[in-house]
Design a protein around this motif. Structure first.
Motif, PDB file in Angstrom:
ATOM      1  N   SER A  22       0.911  -1.247  -0.021  1.00  0.00           N
ATOM      2  CA  SER A  22       0.075  -0.160  -0.027  1.00  0.00           C
ATOM      3  C   SER A  22       0.838   1.360  -0.115  1.00  0.00           C
ATOM      4  O   SER A  22       1.897   1.343   0.606  1.00  0.00           O
ATOM      5  N   MET A  23       0.427   2.451  -0.848  1.00  0.00           N
ATOM      6  CA  MET A  23       1.283   3.439  -0.829  1.00  0.00           C
ATOM      7  C   MET A  23       0.610   4.610  -0.251  1.00  0.00           C
ATOM      8  O   MET A  23      -0.694   4.828  -0.336  1.00  0.00           O
ATOM      9  N   GLN A  24       1.420   5.538   0.390  1.00  0.00           N
ATOM     10  CA  GLN A  24       0.949   6.445   1.097  1.00  0.00           C
ATOM     11  C   GLN A  24       0.768   7.624   0.351  1.00  0.00           C
ATOM     12  O   GLN A  24       1.589   7.970  -0.783  1.00  0.00           O
ATOM     13  N   PRO A  25      -0.559   8.540   0.323  1.00  0.00           N
ATOM     14  CA  PRO A  25      -0.517   9.699  -0.730  1.00  0.00           C
ATOM     15  C   PRO A  25       0.643  10.362  -0.514  1.00  0.00           C
ATOM     16  O   PRO A  25       1.168  10.742   0.540  1.00  0.00           O
ATOM     17  N   MET A  26       1.048  11.269  -1.621  1.00  0.00           N
ATOM     18  CA  MET A  26       2.166  12.269  -1.578  1.00  0.00           C
ATOM     19  C   MET A  26       1.556  13.417  -0.840  1.00  0.00           C
ATOM     20  O   MET A  26       0.525  13.851  -1.074  1.00  0.00           O
ATOM     21  N   GLU A  27       2.232  14.108  -0.235  1.00  0.00           N
ATOM     22  CA  GLU A  27       2.253  15.356   0.299  1.00  0.00           C
ATOM     23  C   GLU A  27       2.086  16.493  -0.837  1.00  0.00           C
ATOM     24  O   GLU A  27       2.915  16.356  -1.735  1.00  0.00           O
ATOM     25  N   PRO A  28       0.972  17.447  -0.655  1.00  0.00           N
ATOM     26  CA  PRO A  28       1.348  18.328  -1.736  1.00  0.00           C
ATOM     27  C   PRO A  28       2.397  19.254  -1.652  1.00  0.00           C
ATOM     28  O   PRO A  28       2.935  19.417  -0.777  1.00  0.00           O
ATOM     29  N   MET A  29       2.644  19.868  -2.844  1.00  0.00           N
ATOM     30  CA  MET A  29       3.917  20.555  -2.954  1.00  0.00           C
ATOM     31  C   MET A  29       3.586  21.782  -2.127  1.00  0.00           C
ATOM     32  O   MET A  29       2.554  22.463  -2.625  1.00  0.00           O
ATOM     33  N   GLN A  30       4.545  22.275  -1.597  1.00  0.00           N
ATOM     34  CA  GLN A  30       4.437  23.710  -0.965  1.00  0.00           C
ATOM     35  C   GLN A  30       4.949  24.701  -2.132  1.00  0.00           C
ATOM     36  O   GLN A  30       5.612  24.469  -3.017  1.00  0.00           O
ATOM     37  N   PRO A  31       4.132  26.025  -2.140  1.00  0.00           N
ATOM     38  CA  PRO A  31       4.591  26.955  -3.023  1.00  0.00           C
ATOM     39  C   PRO A  31       5.979  27.423  -2.939  1.00  0.00           C
ATOM     40  O   PRO A  31       6.519  27.448  -2.041  1.00  0.00           O
ATOM     41  N   MET A  32       6.761  27.613  -4.253  1.00  0.00           N
ATOM     42  CA  MET A  32       8.016  27.897  -4.211  1.00  0.00           C
ATOM     43  C   MET A  32       8.130  29.266  -3.783  1.00  0.00           C
ATOM     44  O   MET A  32       7.566  30.223  -3.894  1.00  0.00           O
ATOM     45  N   GLN A  33       9.329  29.459  -3.081  1.00  0.00           N
ATOM     46  CA  GLN A  33       9.622  30.875  -2.669  1.00  0.00           C
ATOM     47  C   GLN A  33      10.848  31.356  -3.480  1.00  0.00           C
ATOM     48  O   GLN A  33      11.034  30.729  -4.371  1.00  0.00           O
ATOM     49  N   ALA A  34      11.603  32.101  -2.759  1.00  0.00           N
ATOM     50  CA  ALA A  34      12.799  32.531  -3.332  1.00  0.00           C
ATOM     51  C   ALA A  34      13.684  31.387  -3.533  1.00  0.00           C
ATOM     52  O   ALA A  34      14.040  30.696  -2.682  1.00  0.00           O
ATOM     53  N   ILE A  35      14.584  31.345  -4.677  1.00  0.00           N
ATOM     54  CA  ILE A  35      15.627  30.419  -4.765  1.00  0.00           C
ATOM     55  C   ILE A  35      16.665  30.821  -5.296  1.00  0.00           C
ATOM     56  O   ILE A  35      16.663  31.861  -6.078  1.00  0.00           O
ATOM     57  N   LYS A  36      17.905  30.491  -4.575  1.00  0.00           N
ATOM     58  CA  LYS A  36      19.219  31.271  -4.905  1.00  0.00           C
ATOM     59  C   LYS A  36      20.238  30.115  -4.877  1.00  0.00           C
ATOM     60  O   LYS A  36      20.688  29.211  -4.306  1.00  0.00           O
ATOM     61  N   MET A  37      20.921  30.122  -6.267  1.00  0.00           N
ATOM     62  CA  MET A  37      22.047  29.269  -6.689  1.00  0.00           C
ATOM     63  C   MET A  37      23.176  30.102  -7.285  1.00  0.00           C
ATOM     64  O   MET A  37      22.941  30.403  -8.520  1.00  0.00           O
ATOM     65  N   GLY A  38      24.009  30.139  -6.582  1.00  0.00           N
ATOM     66  CA  GLY A  38      25.222  31.037  -6.994  1.00  0.00           C
ATOM     67  C   GLY A  38      24.905  32.353  -7.502  1.00  0.00           C
ATOM     68  O   GLY A  38      24.198  32.919  -6.120  1.00  0.00           O
ATOM     69  N   ASP A  39      25.138  32.926  -8.587  1.00  0.00           N
ATOM     70  CA  ASP A  39      24.717  34.162  -8.708  1.00  0.00           C
ATOM     71  C   ASP A  39      23.202  34.241  -9.391  1.00  0.00           C
ATOM     72  O   ASP A  39      22.935  35.268 -10.019  1.00  0.00           O
ATOM     73  N   MET A  40      22.538  33.330  -9.298  1.00  0.00           N
ATOM     74  CA  MET A  40      21.179  33.103  -9.991  1.00  0.00           C
ATOM     75  C   MET A  40      20.133  33.139  -8.887  1.00  0.00           C
ATOM     76  O   MET A  40      20.244  32.556  -7.839  1.00  0.00           O
ATOM     77  N   GLN A  41      19.275  33.971  -9.038  1.00  0.00           N
ATOM     78  CA  GLN A  41      18.236  33.977  -8.175  1.00  0.00           C
ATOM     79  C   GLN A  41      16.709  34.103  -8.728  1.00  0.00           C
ATOM     80  O   GLN A  41      16.650  34.732  -9.798  1.00  0.00           O
ATOM     81  N   MET A  42      15.855  33.389  -8.143  1.00  0.00           N
ATOM     82  CA  MET A  42      14.287  33.364  -8.803  1.00  0.00           C
ATOM     83  C   MET A  42      13.421  33.886  -7.687  1.00  0.00           C
ATOM     84  O   MET A  42      13.608  33.129  -6.594  1.00  0.00           O
ATOM     85  N   ASN A  43      12.466  34.240  -8.018  1.00  0.00           N
ATOM     86  CA  ASN A  43      11.377  34.620  -6.994  1.00  0.00           C
ATOM     87  C   ASN A  43      10.043  34.134  -7.900  1.00  0.00           C
ATOM     88  O   ASN A  43       9.920  34.504  -9.199  1.00  0.00           O
ATOM     89  N   MET A  44       8.972  33.799  -7.115  1.00  0.00           N
ATOM     90  CA  MET A  44       7.886  33.397  -7.840  1.00  0.00           C
ATOM     91  C   MET A  44       6.720  34.555  -7.769  1.00  0.00           C
ATOM     92  O   MET A  44       5.806  34.401  -8.635  1.00  0.00           O
ATOM     93  N   ASN A  45       6.720  35.546  -6.823  1.00  0.00           N
ATOM     94  CA  ASN A  45       5.523  36.222  -6.513  1.00  0.00           C
ATOM     95  C   ASN A  45       6.109  37.548  -6.418  1.00  0.00           C
ATOM     96  O   ASN A  45       6.553  37.921  -5.196  1.00  0.00           O
ATOM     97  N   PRO A  46       6.411  38.644  -7.292  1.00  0.00           N
ATOM     98  CA  PRO A  46       6.058  38.544  -8.608  1.00  0.00           C
ATOM     99  C   PRO A  46       7.368  37.672  -9.221  1.00  0.00           C
ATOM    100  O   PRO A  46       8.269  37.542  -8.787  1.00  0.00           O
ATOM    101  N   MET A  47       7.036  37.000 -10.476  1.00  0.00           N
ATOM    102  CA  MET A  47       8.046  36.254 -11.201  1.00  0.00           C
ATOM    103  C   MET A  47       9.206  36.903 -11.882  1.00  0.00           C
ATOM    104  O   MET A  47       8.711  37.788 -12.630  1.00  0.00           O
ATOM    105  N   GLU A  48      10.320  36.676 -11.188  1.00  0.00           N
ATOM    106  CA  GLU A  48      11.375  37.304 -11.901  1.00  0.00           C
ATOM    107  C   GLU A  48      12.574  36.379 -11.551  1.00  0.00           C
ATOM    108  O   GLU A  48      12.524  35.439 -10.824  1.00  0.00           O
TER     109      GLU A  48
END
Length: 177
Positions: free
Chosen positions: A108-134
């Motif tokens: 029996s498989m357990q249901p997956m947890e819903p994905m959490q909304p993405m916040q700011a992501i930072k990897m090296g000199d790259m940065q992403m924000n979801m609201n507003p999308m930039e």
């Protein structure tokens, strides 16, 4: 009574007779995958244990009941009742043994947890924000969802040169934005 037979290639067939119903379950277990398919046929009460024969086209199951013999063909995961008696001359009889029940090969498989909304992501000199999308990478920047109004360079009424932040033309007074 439940009977089992190893077909090879990590496949096992389980045979069960309850009343007049014969249930055939083919279970396949491999690395990272599990499959199981079942089919039932109205055959009658078994008079003797079922017999399995390996042929060039798969496996043939022979069931003996008070009304006669029934033949069922297994090819991969396909299970079908044969309309006529097959010739089993070159077929090899397979070993079948009694088991207490058909094991549940599917955990029996357990249901997956819903994905959490993405916040700011930072990897090296790259940065992403979801609201507003930039997204920013080095000295480049991209924004989505914003539609800046182009600032006029000349008045559409009189043609006089205007500055980017002007709301009215300094020559004729026409509203620019």
């Amino acid at each position: 009574m439940v009977y089992a037979c190893e077909l090879g290639n990590s496949q096992t067939v389980y045979l069960n007779n309850q009343g007049n119903q014969t249930t055939i379950t083919v279970a396949s277990v491999g690395v990272g995958q599990q499959q199981q398919s079942s089919t039932s046929f109205l055959t009658g009460q078994w008079l003797s244990p079922p017999q399995l024969y390996r042929t060039g086209n798969g496996v043939i199951l022979k069931i003996t009941t008070a009304t006669g013999e029934s033949y069922i063909q297994l090819q991969g995961n396909n299970i079908s009742l044969m309309g006529r008696t097959p010739g089993l001359g070159n077929a090899q009889q397979m070993q079948i043994h009694q088991v207490t029940n058909i094991p549940n090969t599917m955990p029996s498989m357990q249901p997956m947890e819903p994905m959490q909304p993405m916040q700011a992501i930072k990897m090296g000199d790259m940065q992403m924000n979801m609201n507003p999308m930039e997204m920013r990478m080095g000295n480049m920047q991209m924004k989505m969802g914003e539609h800046p109004q182009p600032s006029p360079q000349f008045c559409s009424q009189c043609g006089a040169k205007v500055q980017g932040g002007d709301r009215f033309c300094s020559s004729c007074g026409h509203r620019l934005i």
